[in-house]
Scaffold this motif. Sequence first.
Motif, PDB file in Angstrom:
ATOM      1  N   ASN A   1       0.820  -1.212   0.000  1.00  0.00           N
ATOM      2  CA  ASN A   1       0.000   0.000   0.000  1.00  0.00           C
ATOM      3  C   ASN A   1       0.851   1.257   0.000  1.00  0.00           C
ATOM      4  O   ASN A   1       0.468   2.286  -0.541  1.00  0.00           O
ATOM      5  CB  ASN A   1      -0.928  -0.005   1.216  1.00  0.00           C
ATOM      6  CG  ASN A   1      -1.966  -1.105   1.139  1.00  0.00           C
ATOM      7  OD1 ASN A   1      -2.427  -1.439   0.056  1.00  0.00           O
ATOM      8  ND2 ASN A   1      -2.310  -1.691   2.264  1.00  0.00           N
ATOM      9  N   ASN A   2       1.979   1.206   0.640  1.00  0.00           N
ATOM     10  CA  ASN A   2       2.932   2.312   0.598  1.00  0.00           C
ATOM     11  C   ASN A   2       4.336   1.746   0.485  1.00  0.00           C
ATOM     12  O   ASN A   2       4.608   0.631   0.941  1.00  0.00           O
ATOM     13  CB  ASN A   2       2.805   3.205   1.836  1.00  0.00           C
ATOM     14  CG  ASN A   2       2.998   2.432   3.125  1.00  0.00           C
ATOM     15  OD1 ASN A   2       2.883   1.211   3.154  1.00  0.00           O
ATOM     16  ND2 ASN A   2       3.293   3.126   4.200  1.00  0.00           N
ATOM     17  N   THR A   3       5.237   2.468  -0.132  1.00  0.00           N
ATOM     18  CA  THR A   3       6.582   1.977  -0.390  1.00  0.00           C
ATOM     19  C   THR A   3       7.591   2.735   0.455  1.00  0.00           C
ATOM     20  O   THR A   3       7.367   3.872   0.878  1.00  0.00           O
ATOM     21  CB  THR A   3       6.961   2.131  -1.870  1.00  0.00           C
ATOM     22  OG1 THR A   3       7.067   3.529  -2.187  1.00  0.00           O
ATOM     23  CG2 THR A   3       5.930   1.474  -2.771  1.00  0.00           C
ATOM     24  N   LEU A   4       8.732   2.095   0.671  1.00  0.00           N
ATOM     25  CA  LEU A   4       9.808   2.758   1.396  1.00  0.00           C
ATOM     26  C   LEU A   4      10.347   3.934   0.586  1.00  0.00           C
ATOM     27  O   LEU A   4      10.815   4.932   1.143  1.00  0.00           O
ATOM     28  CB  LEU A   4      10.934   1.756   1.683  1.00  0.00           C
ATOM     29  CG  LEU A   4      11.927   2.164   2.783  1.00  0.00           C
ATOM     30  CD1 LEU A   4      11.211   2.369   4.108  1.00  0.00           C
ATOM     31  CD2 LEU A   4      13.022   1.115   2.930  1.00  0.00           C
TER      32      LEU A   4
ATOM     33  N   ARG B   1      11.075  -0.259  -3.503  1.00  0.00           N
ATOM     34  CA  ARG B   1       9.885  -0.078  -4.331  1.00  0.00           C
ATOM     35  C   ARG B   1       9.156  -1.378  -4.641  1.00  0.00           C
ATOM     36  O   ARG B   1       7.935  -1.446  -4.546  1.00  0.00           O
ATOM     37  CB  ARG B   1      10.273   0.615  -5.641  1.00  0.00           C
ATOM     38  CG  ARG B   1       9.112   0.937  -6.556  1.00  0.00           C
ATOM     39  CD  ARG B   1       9.590   1.471  -7.895  1.00  0.00           C
ATOM     40  NE  ARG B   1      10.364   2.700  -7.765  1.00  0.00           N
ATOM     41  CZ  ARG B   1      11.058   3.239  -8.766  1.00  0.00           C
ATOM     42  NH1 ARG B   1      11.080   2.643  -9.943  1.00  0.00           N
ATOM     43  NH2 ARG B   1      11.732   4.350  -8.575  1.00  0.00           N
ATOM     44  N   HIS B   2       9.859  -2.424  -5.045  1.00  0.00           N
ATOM     45  CA  HIS B   2       9.192  -3.580  -5.655  1.00  0.00           C
ATOM     46  C   HIS B   2       9.039  -4.780  -4.724  1.00  0.00           C
ATOM     47  O   HIS B   2       7.988  -5.409  -4.690  1.00  0.00           O
ATOM     48  CB  HIS B   2       9.955  -4.014  -6.907  1.00  0.00           C
ATOM     49  CG  HIS B   2      10.078  -2.951  -7.950  1.00  0.00           C
ATOM     50  ND1 HIS B   2       8.975  -2.356  -8.513  1.00  0.00           N
ATOM     51  CD2 HIS B   2      11.165  -2.353  -8.515  1.00  0.00           C
ATOM     52  CE1 HIS B   2       9.367  -1.445  -9.394  1.00  0.00           C
ATOM     53  NE2 HIS B   2      10.688  -1.428  -9.402  1.00  0.00           N
ATOM     54  N   ASN B   3      10.096  -5.151  -4.005  1.00  0.00           N
ATOM     55  CA  ASN B   3      10.052  -6.367  -3.203  1.00  0.00           C
ATOM     56  C   ASN B   3       9.017  -6.265  -2.092  1.00  0.00           C
ATOM     57  O   ASN B   3       8.728  -5.175  -1.580  1.00  0.00           O
ATOM     58  CB  ASN B   3      11.423  -6.644  -2.576  1.00  0.00           C
ATOM     59  CG  ASN B   3      12.488  -6.921  -3.618  1.00  0.00           C
ATOM     60  OD1 ASN B   3      12.179  -7.236  -4.763  1.00  0.00           O
ATOM     61  ND2 ASN B   3      13.738  -6.792  -3.229  1.00  0.00           N
ATOM     62  N   VAL B   4       8.476  -7.416  -1.688  1.00  0.00           N
ATOM     63  CA  VAL B   4       7.644  -7.450  -0.491  1.00  0.00           C
ATOM     64  C   VAL B   4       8.587  -7.462   0.707  1.00  0.00           C
ATOM     65  O   VAL B   4       9.254  -8.451   0.978  1.00  0.00           O
ATOM     66  CB  VAL B   4       6.737  -8.688  -0.472  1.00  0.00           C
ATOM     67  CG1 VAL B   4       5.917  -8.715   0.811  1.00  0.00           C
ATOM     68  CG2 VAL B   4       5.813  -8.691  -1.678  1.00  0.00           C
ATOM     69  N   GLU B   5       8.674  -6.352   1.407  1.00  0.00           N
ATOM     70  CA  GLU B   5       9.585  -6.193   2.531  1.00  0.00           C
ATOM     71  C   GLU B   5       8.783  -5.988   3.809  1.00  0.00           C
ATOM     72  O   GLU B   5       7.548  -5.913   3.788  1.00  0.00           O
ATOM     73  CB  GLU B   5      10.505  -4.981   2.303  1.00  0.00           C
ATOM     74  CG  GLU B   5      11.271  -4.998   0.999  1.00  0.00           C
ATOM     75  CD  GLU B   5      12.506  -5.896   1.023  1.00  0.00           C
ATOM     76  OE1 GLU B   5      12.759  -6.512   2.084  1.00  0.00           O
ATOM     77  OE2 GLU B   5      13.212  -5.977  -0.002  1.00  0.00           O
TER      78      GLU B   5
END
Length: 723
Positions: A13-16, A173-177
């Motif tokens: 829902n939001n990115t680092l 941005r992309h990986n599930v972290e």
Amino acid sequence: MLPSLDALVDNSNNTLEDVYKTVVPECEEIRIATGYFYLSGFNLFKEDLENLRNPEELEHAPFRILMGRKTDQRTVDEVSEGQTLREQFEQEVKEDVEELNNAQIERLDRLRDFIAEGLVDVRVRNPDSGYFHAKGASFRGATDDPSLRNGDRDQRGAVTIVGSSNFSQSGHRHNVELNLTSQNGSDAEAFEEWYDNQWANGEEFSEEIINIIEETDRYQQWKEQQDEDDDEVEDEVDIGTYLEPFEMYKLLAYDELNGNVSIRDSPLYYFQTLGYESAKTKLSQYDGCIISDSVGLGKSFIGSELLYDYREQGDRCLLIVPANLTDQWRDLLQDATDEDGDPFFGLEVDGKHLQVMSISKFQNLTYDEVNALDDRFNVVLIDEAHRFRNHGKWNPNPVDDDDYTGTRRHANARLLRKNTMIMLTATPINNSATDLKNLIGLFTDENELMNKASLKFSAFDDYIDLAAERKRIAAGKEEATEQEQRQMTEKLKRHSDEISEILNEVMVLRTRKHVKETLTDQDDFDMSFKPPELNKEQYSLPPAYQPIYRMLPDVMDALHLPHITIKNPQAGGTLKALYKLNLLKRLESSTYAFVQSVQTLHESERSLLGFLDGLPDDEDIDVLRTMGDDAAETTLEDFVEGEEAAEDVEQTLEEFGFDSGALQADGGDADDELADATVGEVKTYIHEDLTLLAYFLSRFIGRVARDSGSIADMEVRAGTVAR
């Protein structure tokens, strides 16, 4: 004061990346710890380091990066061959630089400058001291009050982030972290104490990064190109040369107009020019906007004029439009002329620099295909953008073409969010504020609206939730006092006003009445807003058609259409209704088109029957569904004749408030007559359909051809003869 953040950041829902973009510009001191510093990570910061403290005051760089390095079998092998870990690390950084594109190299050049100026410092923890795998950061807010940082306790605003993300583009941005944020001063002090101890044991690496950057072939090629471009600019402008007053006036005018000058006469009327200028302002602010003037006011001309500007700048443009409008758009952009024969826009739609694609084709592209479009184009224009109002989103790193939630159409559009987004629609909202929220979310977000306009994007969610609560109260499902209801109404009004402010910020929205008031004498434009006159027409069906039309509802209702339900257990009932609607639309088009559609249906069911003949009659039909799990689900294009016909049905659905793109996302279908059916029972359904179709066609074609009299349908006769 640093902005408030979500407690958990997982890049869904939001990115680092968004968090860093929000926090970094407000900070004067930054500490980064990362398992490995991928150079792509620095792209995320752009020019937002103006508030960093003077390194001489700090006695160290205000932005520090402490990193580990990759350790794998390749590293072990090369060390055993005599190559030191440091040499191997330098080689890895060189390889990273060689893979960067021009935009990333430009950011890398800034990193080099920041390091040279002492603003950024990089150190490496040697694996001999233990593999450094930490991932976290602390940020201290900029302040003009020295007492906040120099007292017994650091009282500056603080943000601490600890989690799994490396300092890289994919990690941000992309990986599930999984990253946790804290704005507690004690947490920041604990992290900084640990960090400073690790920093003291790190090895200097900033100078090596500068040398590596400057020595790589990739950077040198980019630098040479930059120098050549600078030389060309210097050749064009001879600084110090005397200019006549008129020449100076032209330079000042060019600067004031941001270079938007041309000998070309714009095809826009004055009121359209006002909309065009408003759209340009919003695009410069948010890299996207919604043009939502009323029907007939020339949204396509405004959009085309914007595309003309972008093509003049060398940007590549992609248009996503309804299938029945693709030719119209190509003609407008490329061939359409004014009364003197001069082209309105004269753009070449070559598929490379300017491409027109139908919505139906776009929504069926795979994740990788849309990302390829994202790389090819800089600007996206979507016509009838309200068709993208139903939310959808690809899951991170999708494993297959169906690994998304919601509608695929919207999910694909979200992948293009980095591009400039121009959206045209005369009906931006259909059923609720959710529609607008989903459209606006394709090019901006809550952080950007807050930072640039001090507006809360959450006003949409607040309004939606409160409206739903009031609806439940009105239906008697919940209770509320009169005072509570008044307060609820006041809150709804406040949220509605907030939404209106957001719309004014990102949308060009003018009514016909408003436009009529802005018309000038120079506008050779006859605008009439008289309501259309409705004339009641009486007609009756010819005798040959009457029995057929009376029979038609019963025939439509009796069809089982198992070939649709088998392939689509999640939405079979809805798609069956859609199929029948399409048959009626084809009859509305012509009797010949209807007969052709029925023939296609007949062939589809016979094909399924032929497949089932090889299976035992008592076998459960779920076995067949299991066998077909890997097959693609049915879409509109599977049972209508051509892309334009599919768009036509979609348009009809949307007029009734439905979105065909959301059918498969709606979950289970209660009307699945095949839920417990056997293969034998499905065969029976098919035989019933085939018998019914054969009987109806014989009555339909035979009676019309025999009793048509003076109203003979030549298409049906031609079809009958051909058979």
